[in-house]
Design a protein around this motif. Structure first.
Motif, short mmCIF file in Angstrom:
data_model
loop_
_atom_site.label_atom_id
_atom_site.label_comp_id
_atom_site.label_asym_id
_atom_site.label_seq_id
_atom_site.Cartn_x
_atom_site.Cartn_y
_atom_site.Cartn_z
N TYR A 113 0.83 -1.21 0.00
CA TYR A 113 0.00 0.00 0.00
C TYR A 113 0.87 1.26 0.00
O TYR A 113 0.57 2.24 -0.68
CB TYR A 113 -0.90 0.03 1.24
N SER A 117 1.29 3.83 -3.36
CA SER A 117 0.34 4.91 -3.09
C SER A 117 0.65 6.10 -3.96
O SER A 117 1.71 6.20 -4.58
CB SER A 117 0.40 5.32 -1.61
N THR A 151 -2.54 6.75 2.49
CA THR A 151 -3.73 6.48 1.66
C THR A 151 -4.90 7.35 2.08
O THR A 151 -6.05 6.99 1.85
CB THR A 151 -4.13 5.00 1.74
N SER A 210 -8.01 5.15 6.67
CA SER A 210 -6.96 6.14 6.47
C SER A 210 -6.82 6.99 7.73
O SER A 210 -7.73 7.04 8.56
CB SER A 210 -7.27 7.04 5.26
#
Length: 821
Positions: A113, A117, A151, A210
């Motif tokens: 991730y 990103s 994120t 997030s």
């Protein structure tokens, strides 16, 4: 971070032993680790659909979290360096996490991730490596925090997205390591709760958590200001709930820190009562208005507005902090928390503002109560807690004077009760919580002051613990909501109770039997109301000694179990009415009770009319609804198209068999215009039938006769008088009634044995009036009316067999076949 250009060169640079270790680790983690590693790692987004531009040495890598997007990254020396560092991070994770395949998979997922990103700068890869190194075997949680930070939708896009710094690495690793250390073996359960308390769920085609950099301050606050697993979970829950409701304010880290510090202050101050105090703290912080089932939107909005105006989290924290600071000891602090909970939760934000000012006022009031209660301060604070539990309590009117009264009353009550103080205070607290008035717009001075004054009066005027407790018991019975409303104050009522008791004891030479008789009477009339004072005064008169006890017992027999409160004023008017009508030297208690009941239902003037026109004396026979209906029907100017039903009842009733005839008639008002009358003579019986028909210009459809009967007659009055009964010798009078009835009327005898055989009086009435008659064949206990859908009487049944006479001819109906249809 993008893909790399010269993959063969990178592979050659790897040492064989490293390749083997990675290969073996991936094999162990199959089938979980390999897909995630491919997603998150190789070529910083490998396992993506890419395209190579050979001339410009560019590769476009598809973002693993949104596969419909393709982001171009230039393969240059910096990217090649990032690839090596990524492989080193892989090795560190395998080394630190070891054989925990689940954590390893999660670590690779979060790493993926981060590196795929938006706007990730491959130049920050050394910082990611430093984060993993600093976190050791807790790296999976550090990577999860970093992945949530990177994120966050829309966060600082114009400035290039989230930019990790060396300071971030230090803070994240420190917070994670602290939480892990304090959680012990439970970190797997603790971390999700903590991270969720500082995160927000976002959903597009997929959903993810997030975290903004400001919200990371929440994680730091919990990690630094918590002592154990349970402490962490407790604080994280409160913060998470506030976060969900959007109440973390501009500085979430600072706010979370204050929540944690206040919880610690509550725990430290409460001492042995820590568990209860922390429960209340949680309740206060998380108490939010929720719409109740069937609640109108406008009513719910009012509660929302009240909450917004009075119970904001920042104010609550300030309030609790002051309570902890000002409370003298742990017990008083626990009381303060309980009182606050009652005011906030039970009274639905009636206080104008829950803040430091509120806490100072509350502490001042409690100090005053405790001081005036002296050695009985716990009883004083218990009394205060009971008062604020009452839904009518309004803390906005609290003042030092009232606080002092509470303390003094509690202290005096405890002293009067002596060894039974706990029992007495339990009754007092019940009374305080149940205290009720039907008066609109009540204020503290007119309601709660009265409650405290009542305790003060009873404590002052009771001579010992036993007397004090039964005084309390009587007043508690009186606290049930009255039917008509309550005019008097309970403190005044308490004084009247003590006066009445003193008078009775004085006249009976302190005979306890007199007080027992009074208690039984009070229990029969639903508590000690002011009307009871007048009742007893009338009933006792000038009696002395055992005559007083006999008079009180006779009152109990006369009044039965009354379901209606009769006020002092009703008794006064009832007694005056009896005196004006009968002009007896000594008022008949039975008449006074009945007329007072009539006054309480339909008023003095209509009670007089019901006696004058219909001869009603025993108003207690008729429930309030029927009496009101009959009173309206008695007005000739009140037109009605309903058939006329007249119920005639004997005044003679030696066993109270007809005390409930009104309940039997109550169900007949739907179809009939019901009138009620009473008589003690046969001539009055016959004349009243003619008068009713003439007065209402309507023939009677149904006649109900209520009186003690035999096959030969029905007693209406004195059984030794020939004129006090209906009998076969009244044939001429009965025949003269024909014009007052409809053709083929219905007559119902609620009289024993009047349908015994063909020659019984029921048959005589049927033959003389051309009527259908129902009558019982033996001793019976009231009539049961069988009605059609409109409410018209089809037949009458009894607990014994029934005789139906049609034009004098008898037809027997067995008891077991006469059932409702």
């Amino acid at each position: 971070m993008g893909g790399e250009g010269n993959l063969q060169e990178l592979k050659a640079a790897e040492r064989p032993s490293v390749r083997e270790r990675v290969k073996n680790a991936f094999r162990k983690a199959l089938p979980i680790v390999v897909p995630i590693a491919l997603v998150g790692g190789i070529a910083i987004g490998a396992s993506v659909r890419g395209c190579m531009a050979k001339k410009h040495e560019k590769m476009e890598i598809e973002d693993c979290m949104a596969t419909e997007h393709c982001y171009p990254y230039t393969l240059n020396n910096q990217k090649q360096s990032g690839m090596r560092e990524l492989n080193e991070i892989h090795q560190l994770l395998i080394k630190n996490i070891g054989d925990n395949n689940e954590e390893l998979a999660l670590a690779f997922k979060h790493l993926g991730y981060i590196t795929t990103s938006y706007f990730f700068d491959v130049g920050k890869m050394p910082l990611v490596k430093q984060l993993v190194e600093s976190s050791g075997n807790n790296a999976v949680y550090s990577l999860e925090i970093l992945s949530r930070l990177t994120t966050t939708p829309g966060y600082n896009y114009n400035a290039g997205g989230y930019e990790i710094t060396a300071d971030d690495v230090t803070r994240i690793a420190a917070a994670v390591n602290q939480l892990a250390q304090k959680s012990g073996d439970a970190k797997k359960d603790v971390f999700p709760k903590v991270l969720d308390s500082a995160s927000t769920m976002y959903c597009s085609k997929v959903c993810w958590w997030s975290m903004t950099p400001k919200m990371f301050g929440v994680v730091e606050a919990i990690s630094k200001n918590s002592a154990s697993k349970d402490d962490i979970l407790y604080k994280a829950e409160i913060i998470a709930r506030l976060n969900r409701s959007g109440e973390m304010l501009a500085d979430p880290g600072g706010f979370a820190k204050k929540i944690c510090e206040t919880a610690d202050a509550v725990s430290a101050k409460a001492g042995p009562g820590k568990e209860e105090a922390l429960r209340i703290y949680r309740t206060l912080m998380l108490n939010r208005p929720y719409r109740n089932l069937n609640e109108k939107p406008e009513d719910f909005q009012k509660r929302l507005d009240a909450y917004a105006a009075s119970a904001q989290p920042q104010g609550l924290l300030d309030m609790i902090g002051v309570l902890a600071e000002r409370s003298a000891d742990s017990e008083k602090f626990t009381y303060a928390m309980k009182v606050t909970e009652k005011i906030l939760v039970d009274n639905k934000y009636k206080s104008k503002k829950f803040d430091a000012e509120f806490a100072n006022r509350l502490c001042g009031s409690m100090d005053m109560i405790a001081g005036e209660s002296q050695g009985n301060w716990k009883y004083g604070l218990d009394f205060f807690l009971a008062l604020v539990s009452n839904l009518h309590f309004d803390f906005n009117s609290m003042n030092p004077e009232f606080a002092g009264k509470i303390g003094k009353a509690a202290n005096l009550a405890a002293q009067r009760a002596g060894g039974r103080a706990s029992e007495a205070m339990a009754k007092i607290n019940y009374f305080a919580g149940a205290y009720y008035t039907t008066t609109e717009g009540v204020t503290l001075s007119t309601e709660q002051y009265d409650c405290v004054d009542t305790v003060q009066v009873l404590a002052e005027r009771s001579k010992d613990a036993d007397q004090f407790l039964w005084h309390l018991e009587l007043i508690i019975k009186s606290a049930s909501p009255p039917v008509k409303g309550r005019d008097e104050k309970y403190a005044m009522l308490a004084g009247k109770l003590c006066d009445l008791e003193g008078m009775i004891l004085a006249r009976t030479n302190n005979n306890p039997a007199a007080i027992r008789a009074l208690v039984e009477l009070v229990n029969n009339v639903f508590g000690f109301k002011l009307g009871v004072v007048k009742l007893v005064e009338i009933g006792i008169g000038d009696a002395q000694g055992n005559e007083v006890i006999d008079a009180i017992k006779s009152m109990k027999k006369v009044i039965g179990y009354s379901s209606r409160e009769i006020s002092y004023k009703d008794y006064e008017e009832g007694a005056a009415l009896v005196n004006a009508i009968f002009r007896a030297e000594k008022p008949d208690l039975r008449k006074v009770l009945n007329f007072s009941y009539g006054v309480s239902v339909i008023g003095a003037e209509k009670t007089r009319e019901m006696y004058k026109i219909f001869g009603i004396e025993y108003f207690f026979r008729y429930p309030a609804e029927l009496l009101e209906e009959a009173s309206r029907n008695a007005d000739p100017s009140n037109p009605s198209q309903k058939p006329l039903l007249l119920s005639m009842a004997a005044k003679t009733d030696w066993n109270n068999a007809f005390s409930g005839i009104g309940w039997e008639l109550k169900g007949l008002t739907k179809y009939y215009r019901v009138l009620i009358a009473e008589t003690n003579a046969d001539l009055t019986f016959y004349s009243r039938i003619n008068e009713v028909s003439a007065l209402y210009k309507q023939p009677i459809s149904v006649l109900v006769i209520n009186g003690h009967g035999t096959p030969y007659g029905v007693w209406l009055g004195n059984t030794g008088s020939k004129t006090g009964a209906l009998s076969h010798g009244d044939g001429l009078e009965v025949a003269r009634l024909q014009d007052s009835f409809v053709k083929n009327p219905l007559i119902i005898f609620n009289s024993c044995s009047t349908g015994k055989n063909h020659s019984a009086i029921g048959g005589a009435f049927s033959k003389l009036l051309g009527a259908t008659v129902f009558a019982p064949t033996d001793i019976s206990y009231g009539a049961d009316y069988i009605l059609d859908a409109e409410g018209r009487i089809i037949r009458a049944c009894y607990n014994v067999s029934t005789t139906e006479y049609i034009n004098g001819m008898p037809h027997s109906i067995p008891a077991d076949t006469c059932t409702k249809k």
